[in-house]
Design a protein around this motif. Structure first.
Motif, PDB file in Angstrom:
ATOM      1  N   ASN A  51      13.717 -15.954  30.026  1.00  0.00           N
ATOM      2  CA  ASN A  51      13.977 -14.562  30.372  1.00  0.00           C
ATOM      3  C   ASN A  51      15.405 -14.461  30.905  1.00  0.00           C
ATOM      4  O   ASN A  51      15.823 -15.275  31.733  1.00  0.00           O
ATOM      5  CB  ASN A  51      13.000 -14.092  31.445  1.00  0.00           C
ATOM      6  CG  ASN A  51      13.291 -12.681  31.910  1.00  0.00           C
ATOM      7  OD1 ASN A  51      12.976 -11.713  31.229  1.00  0.00           O
ATOM      8  ND2 ASN A  51      13.913 -12.551  33.074  1.00  0.00           N
ATOM      9  N   ALA A  52      16.161 -13.488  30.426  1.00  0.00           N
ATOM     10  CA  ALA A  52      17.528 -13.278  30.892  1.00  0.00           C
ATOM     11  C   ALA A  52      17.524 -12.239  32.007  1.00  0.00           C
ATOM     12  O   ALA A  52      17.193 -11.077  31.776  1.00  0.00           O
ATOM     13  CB  ALA A  52      18.415 -12.809  29.740  1.00  0.00           C
ATOM     14  N   PHE A  53      17.867 -12.654  33.205  1.00  0.00           N
ATOM     15  CA  PHE A  53      17.946 -11.765  34.367  1.00  0.00           C
ATOM     16  C   PHE A  53      19.375 -11.223  34.402  1.00  0.00           C
ATOM     17  O   PHE A  53      20.320 -11.944  34.717  1.00  0.00           O
ATOM     18  CB  PHE A  53      17.604 -12.563  35.616  1.00  0.00           C
ATOM     19  CG  PHE A  53      17.519 -11.772  36.900  1.00  0.00           C
ATOM     20  CD1 PHE A  53      17.922 -10.450  36.989  1.00  0.00           C
ATOM     21  CD2 PHE A  53      17.027 -12.376  38.054  1.00  0.00           C
ATOM     22  CE1 PHE A  53      17.848  -9.739  38.174  1.00  0.00           C
ATOM     23  CE2 PHE A  53      16.942 -11.679  39.246  1.00  0.00           C
ATOM     24  CZ  PHE A  53      17.360 -10.359  39.308  1.00  0.00           C
ATOM     25  N   LEU A  54      19.521  -9.947  34.054  1.00  0.00           N
ATOM     26  CA  LEU A  54      20.838  -9.328  33.948  1.00  0.00           C
ATOM     27  C   LEU A  54      21.187  -8.590  35.231  1.00  0.00           C
ATOM     28  O   LEU A  54      20.419  -7.749  35.696  1.00  0.00           O
ATOM     29  CB  LEU A  54      20.870  -8.357  32.757  1.00  0.00           C
ATOM     30  CG  LEU A  54      20.405  -8.925  31.407  1.00  0.00           C
ATOM     31  CD1 LEU A  54      20.551  -7.875  30.324  1.00  0.00           C
ATOM     32  CD2 LEU A  54      21.171 -10.198  31.053  1.00  0.00           C
ATOM     33  N   MET A  55      22.352  -8.903  35.784  1.00  0.00           N
ATOM     34  CA  MET A  55      22.786  -8.235  37.023  1.00  0.00           C
ATOM     35  C   MET A  55      24.290  -7.990  36.978  1.00  0.00           C
ATOM     36  O   MET A  55      25.090  -8.926  37.113  1.00  0.00           O
ATOM     37  CB  MET A  55      22.411  -9.070  38.249  1.00  0.00           C
ATOM     38  CG  MET A  55      22.903  -8.472  39.566  1.00  0.00           C
ATOM     39  SD  MET A  55      22.384  -9.398  41.015  1.00  0.00           S
ATOM     40  CE  MET A  55      20.699  -8.838  41.189  1.00  0.00           C
ATOM     41  N   SER A  56      24.697  -6.778  36.760  1.00  0.00           N
ATOM     42  CA  SER A  56      26.080  -6.300  36.775  1.00  0.00           C
ATOM     43  C   SER A  56      27.052  -7.338  36.218  1.00  0.00           C
ATOM     44  O   SER A  56      26.956  -7.719  35.055  1.00  0.00           O
ATOM     45  CB  SER A  56      26.463  -5.839  38.181  1.00  0.00           C
ATOM     46  OG  SER A  56      26.430  -6.885  39.128  1.00  0.00           O
ATOM     47  N   THR A  57      27.974  -7.843  37.028  1.00  0.00           N
ATOM     48  CA  THR A  57      28.970  -8.809  36.557  1.00  0.00           C
ATOM     49  C   THR A  57      28.496 -10.244  36.697  1.00  0.00           C
ATOM     50  O   THR A  57      29.260 -11.172  36.415  1.00  0.00           O
ATOM     51  CB  THR A  57      30.278  -8.641  37.340  1.00  0.00           C
ATOM     52  OG1 THR A  57      30.005  -8.800  38.750  1.00  0.00           O
ATOM     53  CG2 THR A  57      30.897  -7.279  37.090  1.00  0.00           C
ATOM     54  N   GLY A  58      27.266 -10.445  37.139  1.00  0.00           N
ATOM     55  CA  GLY A  58      26.734 -11.794  37.295  1.00  0.00           C
ATOM     56  C   GLY A  58      26.017 -11.944  38.616  1.00  0.00           C
ATOM     57  O   GLY A  58      26.138 -11.112  39.531  1.00  0.00           O
ATOM     58  N   LEU A  94      15.630  -6.409  34.411  1.00  0.00           N
ATOM     59  CA  LEU A  94      16.510  -5.678  35.316  1.00  0.00           C
ATOM     60  C   LEU A  94      15.819  -5.519  36.666  1.00  0.00           C
ATOM     61  O   LEU A  94      14.702  -5.006  36.743  1.00  0.00           O
ATOM     62  CB  LEU A  94      16.838  -4.297  34.749  1.00  0.00           C
ATOM     63  CG  LEU A  94      17.552  -4.266  33.393  1.00  0.00           C
ATOM     64  CD1 LEU A  94      17.686  -2.829  32.914  1.00  0.00           C
ATOM     65  CD2 LEU A  94      18.919  -4.936  33.474  1.00  0.00           C
ATOM     66  N   ALA A  95      16.481  -5.966  37.727  1.00  0.00           N
ATOM     67  CA  ALA A  95      15.974  -5.757  39.079  1.00  0.00           C
ATOM     68  C   ALA A  95      16.297  -4.330  39.514  1.00  0.00           C
ATOM     69  O   ALA A  95      17.143  -3.652  38.919  1.00  0.00           O
ATOM     70  CB  ALA A  95      16.606  -6.752  40.045  1.00  0.00           C
ATOM     71  N   ASP A  96      15.639  -3.875  40.577  1.00  0.00           N
ATOM     72  CA  ASP A  96      15.902  -2.527  41.057  1.00  0.00           C
ATOM     73  C   ASP A  96      15.315  -2.358  42.451  1.00  0.00           C
ATOM     74  O   ASP A  96      14.397  -3.090  42.844  1.00  0.00           O
ATOM     75  CB  ASP A  96      15.297  -1.481  40.111  1.00  0.00           C
ATOM     76  CG  ASP A  96      15.809  -0.079  40.386  1.00  0.00           C
ATOM     77  OD1 ASP A  96      17.035   0.088  40.466  1.00  0.00           O
ATOM     78  OD2 ASP A  96      14.992   0.842  40.539  1.00  0.00           O
ATOM     79  N   PRO A 146      22.721 -16.091  34.953  1.00  0.00           N
ATOM     80  CA  PRO A 146      24.114 -16.530  34.848  1.00  0.00           C
ATOM     81  C   PRO A 146      24.936 -16.063  36.045  1.00  0.00           C
ATOM     82  O   PRO A 146      24.825 -14.899  36.465  1.00  0.00           O
ATOM     83  CB  PRO A 146      24.592 -15.865  33.556  1.00  0.00           C
ATOM     84  CG  PRO A 146      23.340 -15.608  32.771  1.00  0.00           C
ATOM     85  CD  PRO A 146      22.310 -15.280  33.801  1.00  0.00           C
ATOM     86  N   PRO A 147      25.782 -16.942  36.601  1.00  0.00           N
ATOM     87  CA  PRO A 147      26.574 -16.545  37.767  1.00  0.00           C
ATOM     88  C   PRO A 147      27.626 -15.497  37.437  1.00  0.00           C
ATOM     89  O   PRO A 147      27.986 -14.685  38.297  1.00  0.00           O
ATOM     90  CB  PRO A 147      27.215 -17.856  38.219  1.00  0.00           C
ATOM     91  CG  PRO A 147      27.225 -18.720  36.998  1.00  0.00           C
ATOM     92  CD  PRO A 147      26.006 -18.339  36.224  1.00  0.00           C
ATOM     93  N   VAL A 148      28.114 -15.514  36.187  1.00  0.00           N
ATOM     94  CA  VAL A 148      29.122 -14.553  35.740  1.00  0.00           C
ATOM     95  C   VAL A 148      28.671 -13.994  34.398  1.00  0.00           C
ATOM     96  O   VAL A 148      28.199 -14.729  33.528  1.00  0.00           O
ATOM     97  CB  VAL A 148      30.513 -15.223  35.588  1.00  0.00           C
ATOM     98  CG1 VAL A 148      31.561 -14.181  35.210  1.00  0.00           C
ATOM     99  CG2 VAL A 148      30.922 -15.937  36.866  1.00  0.00           C
TER     100      VAL A 148
END
Length: 456
Positions: free
Chosen positions: A8-15, A54-56, A391-393
């Motif tokens: 699962n890809a946890f996507l958060m803004s710029t990383g 996507l977290a929220d 991903p960190p970035v």
């Protein structure tokens, strides 16, 4: 059948690293740009990930000085991403404390229909007084009460998703019959927290209902997951801790009368990649060098329920921290952070550096082969059914993982090489489509047109 790794890809803004936005490659405005998320979703799909997430939270989280703050509402964003992708699952976070079952069930059913059966719900109870005050409350509800409300919320949502039988739409043009009222089942629910009487105004979705995901690791959180969850996002720092959590949750799931294989455990991992280990370590140090420690101290004091000024950067954590029993919000994360600091004898500065990349999730710096080894070890040694890749970035960290780690996992037979025929998110996770709770097992599923029109 070969057991396959779930990603699962946890996507958060710029990383996920709090300083990622400060790097020259990063766009500080990416967190509100659709094109950024389309690029990330398509990259994860190229890597044949099962899903993205996507977290929220219903509040303005953190300090605007620390990192990009605010976020697009996830169900809205995922509806747009559904049109830009074909296969990958789309998981949104939504709170049971600050939503109503009818509206939220309708929105998730709509996303599931629009995406062709790719929706998932990350169920959270939302800790913190700030969120509570946004909804007319003076303080956050107690931990146990939030989970009691969440259980009733889920029960109502499941009734709503099942309120249409799969064959309620007859579509008999010759007879002038569009649907069959006898195949509609209003919940007629009156409980402690909710009163919901009418059926959902959206037909039963392709999956029956969205994949149910949960992220709490407290005792209440694990009990809730054992009863409802089909995937669990979790945070552990060591293989032993991950194995213990995995075994405990599978046992609780079996005790709840469910198949333990029908709950997938996905620990988070923050992979910092380099062509050599030294290069990966240098990348990790570069990110740590961009941390503004004043922000980190304030955030850590808040997590640990300490007064401002209680922490010293080059000292360890105070000996007299509040006990876990006194913590009403984010219990499991509180315990993880304190145990990490105590176990490794970290100063506050070192602890902030460790938390800066993944807020308590495992951060691992190494070559693609070393990252793949770490993933394979946890997967094969009873610690995980897959991983929440953080991903960190972004986007570079996800692209590096897909380009360099995914081929290794595929070569080892751990990850699919292509999606194959179109599937729902449940099918990707190896889960059955749930039966409608209002139908007896022997009820035939073949549609039968009513003798007379039922809609005026």
């Amino acid at each position: 059948m070969t057991r396959r790794l779930h990603l699962n890809a946890f996507l958060m803004s710029t990383g996920h690293h709090e300083a990622s936005w400060r790097l020259p490659e990063s766009d500080p405005h990416a967190h509100v740009e659709l094109s950024h998320y389309v690029r990330l979703a398509r990259t994860a799909e190229r890597g044949t990930f099962d899903s993205l997430f996507l977290a929220d939270s219903p509040q303005l989280w953190g300090s605007l000085g620390q990192r990009p703050a605010g976020a697009l509402e996830p169900l809205t964003l995922l509806t747009a991403l559904a049109t830009a992708t074909e296969h990958i699952g789309l998981i949104a976070t939504a709170s049971t404390s600050y939503n109503s079952p009818y509206n939220l069930a309708r929105r998730f059913a709509s996303l599931d229909i629009i995406s062709g059966g790719r929706a998932g719900w990350n169920i959270v109870t939302t800790a913190g007084a700030e969120a509570a005050r946004n909804f007319g409350l003076d303080a956050e509800p107690a931990h146990a009460e939030r989970y009691a409300r969440a259980a009733e919320f889920l029960d109502v949502a499941l009734k709503l998703w099942d309120s249409w039988e799969d064959d309620a739409i007859v579509a008999d043009k010759a007879a002038g019959v569009w649907g069959d009222d006898t195949r509609i089942h209003p919940p007629r629910h009156t409980g402690t927290y909710f009163s919901v009487q009418g059926a959902l105004n959206v037909p039963r979705s392709p999956q029956g209902y969205p994949l149910l995901v949960q992220a709490g690791s407290s005792d209440d959180g694990k009990a809730f997951a054992a009863r409802y969850a089909e995937a669990v996002f979790t945070a552990q720092q060591t293989l032993g801790d991950a194995q213990a959590f995995y075994a405990d949750l599978k046992s609780l799931t079996r005790a709840a009368g469910r198949d333990p294989d029908h709950i997938k455990v996905l620990p988070g991992i923050v992979p910092v990649l380099g062509s050599t280990e030294a290069e990966a370590r240098a990348g990790e140090r570069l990110l740590e060098d961009h941390i503004v420690y004043e922000h980190g101290v304030a955030q850590l004091e808040k997590l640990l329920h300490l007064e401002s000024g209680a922490l010293e950067l080059d000292a360890g954590l105070p000996a007299d921290l509040p006990s876990e029993d006194a913590i009403e919000g984010a219990k499991s994360r509180y315990t993880l952070v304190v145990e990490l600091a105590r176990r490794e004898r970290l100063t506050v500065r070192q602890l902030i550096g460790r938390l800066g990349g993944g807020r308590g999730h495992l951060t691992f710096a190494g070559t693609p082969e070393q990252v793949a080894d770490q993933i394979e070890t946890w997967f094969t040694q009873g610690a995980a059914d897959g991983f929440n890749i953080m991903p960190p970035v972004l986007p570079s960290g996800l692209e590096a993982f897909v380009d360099h780690v995914v081929p290794i996992l595929r070569a080892r037979g751990l990850l699919r090489t292509e999606y194959g025929p179109r599937q729902t998110l449940r099918e990707r996770y190896g889960l059955p489509r749930p039966a409608n709770q209002y139908l007896a097992p022997e009820t035939p599923t073949a549609p039968a047109a009513p003798a007379a029109p039922v809609f005026a």
